[in-house]
Design an enzyme around this catalytic site. Structure first.
Site, PDB file in Angstrom:
ATOM      1  N   SER A 108       0.847  -1.190   0.000  1.00  0.00           N
ATOM      2  CA  SER A 108       0.000   0.000   0.000  1.00  0.00           C
ATOM      3  C   SER A 108       0.881   1.238   0.000  1.00  0.00           C
ATOM      4  O   SER A 108       1.973   1.241   0.575  1.00  0.00           O
ATOM      5  CB  SER A 108      -0.901   0.007   1.235  1.00  0.00           C
ATOM      6  OG  SER A 108      -1.500   1.271   1.423  1.00  0.00           O
ATOM      7  N   SER A 109       0.390   2.316  -0.595  1.00  0.00           N
ATOM      8  CA  SER A 109       1.158   3.561  -0.628  1.00  0.00           C
ATOM      9  C   SER A 109       1.287   4.194   0.751  1.00  0.00           C
ATOM     10  O   SER A 109       2.113   5.096   0.948  1.00  0.00           O
ATOM     11  CB  SER A 109       0.501   4.565  -1.590  1.00  0.00           C
ATOM     12  OG  SER A 109      -0.813   4.872  -1.163  1.00  0.00           O
ATOM     13  N   CYS A 110       0.515   3.721   1.729  1.00  0.00           N
ATOM     14  CA  CYS A 110       0.591   4.295   3.079  1.00  0.00           C
ATOM     15  C   CYS A 110       1.886   3.917   3.795  1.00  0.00           C
ATOM     16  O   CYS A 110       2.143   4.388   4.902  1.00  0.00           O
ATOM     17  CB  CYS A 110      -0.611   3.870   3.914  1.00  0.00           C
ATOM     18  SG  CYS A 110      -0.579   2.141   4.431  1.00  0.00           S
ATOM     19  N   TYR A 137      -1.513  -0.249  10.143  1.00  0.00           N
ATOM     20  CA  TYR A 137      -1.672  -0.898   8.839  1.00  0.00           C
ATOM     21  C   TYR A 137      -0.404  -0.744   8.010  1.00  0.00           C
ATOM     22  O   TYR A 137       0.065  -1.692   7.366  1.00  0.00           O
ATOM     23  CB  TYR A 137      -2.869  -0.292   8.101  1.00  0.00           C
ATOM     24  CG  TYR A 137      -3.133  -0.882   6.737  1.00  0.00           C
ATOM     25  CD1 TYR A 137      -3.641  -2.171   6.601  1.00  0.00           C
ATOM     26  CD2 TYR A 137      -2.867  -0.153   5.584  1.00  0.00           C
ATOM     27  CE1 TYR A 137      -3.881  -2.719   5.338  1.00  0.00           C
ATOM     28  CE2 TYR A 137      -3.107  -0.681   4.325  1.00  0.00           C
ATOM     29  CZ  TYR A 137      -3.613  -1.965   4.210  1.00  0.00           C
ATOM     30  OH  TYR A 137      -3.848  -2.502   2.966  1.00  0.00           O
ATOM     31  N   LYS A 141       2.201  -3.615   6.435  1.00  0.00           N
ATOM     32  CA  LYS A 141       2.571  -3.706   5.025  1.00  0.00           C
ATOM     33  C   LYS A 141       4.084  -3.609   4.835  1.00  0.00           C
ATOM     34  O   LYS A 141       4.662  -4.281   3.980  1.00  0.00           O
ATOM     35  CB  LYS A 141       1.854  -2.623   4.213  1.00  0.00           C
ATOM     36  CG  LYS A 141       0.368  -2.893   4.011  1.00  0.00           C
ATOM     37  CD  LYS A 141       0.153  -4.194   3.251  1.00  0.00           C
ATOM     38  CE  LYS A 141      -1.294  -4.492   2.975  1.00  0.00           C
ATOM     39  NZ  LYS A 141      -1.480  -5.773   2.263  1.00  0.00           N
ATOM     40  N   HIS A 180     -12.873   3.601   1.938  1.00  0.00           N
ATOM     41  CA  HIS A 180     -11.947   4.616   1.456  1.00  0.00           C
ATOM     42  C   HIS A 180     -12.741   5.761   0.822  1.00  0.00           C
ATOM     43  O   HIS A 180     -13.962   5.691   0.675  1.00  0.00           O
ATOM     44  CB  HIS A 180     -10.972   4.004   0.456  1.00  0.00           C
ATOM     45  CG  HIS A 180     -10.006   3.060   1.081  1.00  0.00           C
ATOM     46  ND1 HIS A 180     -10.093   1.691   0.965  1.00  0.00           N
ATOM     47  CD2 HIS A 180      -8.907   3.290   1.860  1.00  0.00           C
ATOM     48  CE1 HIS A 180      -9.097   1.121   1.634  1.00  0.00           C
ATOM     49  NE2 HIS A 180      -8.377   2.066   2.179  1.00  0.00           N
TER      50      HIS A 180
END
Length: 311
Positions: A108-110, A137, A141, A180
């Protein structure tokens, strides 16, 4: 991968997993293995080990994860960290034990620091503090990336990791609190249109910039990378295009046909101020997304309408 290769898609009922299954089927792959969460609890190590020992998949798309929006990430911090650590650890380890030929882990880009330079390059990982609202989260990841790298380093496994930008589309979660931003806006504007409301209220200031990709484009990129990418370093998957949340809301308003006003609740959190992926490495390989934001939102709204009609 050969057309007859046994391929396990973990999380095949999720938005990304189901898109990957559609892509594989479109490409003529016929030996796709999947299990629902009721059939196989991916948090249970022995169950996952038994599944791999029995099925012996040759390739794995690890798209299974516990996901949610800002509110869900912030309210269920322990669940997001615990569940995702177990899911990825169990699958990656069992893939090694059963000698899977190749595994693709979806991140994920987070994972990037909250204030990372923009656009975000792969080597910005772990160079700053994470966004607090989704830190658990993100940590899970990051652990998945590092676990894939570690099994490659220690055992020579061909495990790769891909980092998608914000995704939306068929199979999305449209819960107003736990979803989201794109599905939440689609539902909010649709319900406002149906109820003939005069105003739609949006969380935050509307100022943050976000990049969005239609989920079938992500599935296409995942397939492309499974076929052509074998490097240790994870790779970004994005469009290279961004809009503000305010601009996104205006497009969703047009797509749904809502004719009222938009106001912003500035007391609610914005999250990360800007998140744009640097996908130049992927683009240099010859892959680029096909679906524009306007086209994608129209498709997503169509699927949303079909879903609520079934309900």
């Amino acid at each position: 991968m050969e057309k007859s290769s046994k391929i396990y898609v973990a999380g095949h009922h999720g938005m990304v997993g189901s898109a990957i299954v559609r892509k594989l089927q479109k490409e003529g792959f016929t030996n796709i293995v999947s299990r629902t969460s009721a059939e196989l609890d991916l948090r249970k190590q022995q169950s996952v080990a038994d599944f791999f020992a029995t099925e012996k998949p040759e390739y794995v798309f690890l798209a299974a994860a516990k996901v949610g929006g800002i509110l869900a990430n912030n309210n269920f911090r322990a669940d997001f960290l615990y569940d995702n650590l177990l899911i990825e650890s169990n699958i990656i380890h069992s893939a090694y034990v059963s000698e899977v030929k190749k595994l693709l882990f979806l991140g994920s880009s987070c994972i990037y620091p909250k204030l990372a330079p923009q656009p975000m390059k792969e080597d910005y990982l772990l160079t700053g503090l994470l966004e607090p609202t989704n830190e658990p989260y993100a940590v899970a990841k990051i652990a998945g990336i590092k676990l894939s790298e570690a099994y490659r380093d220690q055992y020579g496994c061909n495990f790769i990791s891909v980092m998608p930008t914000n995704l939306y589309g068929q199979g999305d979660n449209y819960h107003l609190q736990n979803s989201h931003v794109v599905p939440a806006l689609l539902r909010k504007f649709h319900e406002a249109k149906v109820s003939r409301a005069e105003v739609v209220e949006i969380w935050g200031t509307g100022a943050p910039f976000r990049e969005f990709m239609y989920v079938d484009d992500m599935a296409d990129a995942s397939f492309f990378l499974m076929m052509h990418y074998n490097e240790r370093l994870f790779i970004n998957v994005g469009t290279g295009q961004e809009v503000t949340i305010s601009e996104l809301a205006s497009i969703v308003k047009d797509v749904t046909g809502f004719d009222g006003k938009i106001i912003f609740d500035t007391g609610k959190p914005d999250g990360t101020p800007r998140k744009l992926m640097d996908s130049s490495r992927l683009h240099a390989m010859g892959w680029k997304h096909k679906t524009s934001l306007q086209e994608g939102l129209k498709l997503a709204y169509k699927h949303f309408l079909a879903e609520i009609k079934q309900d």
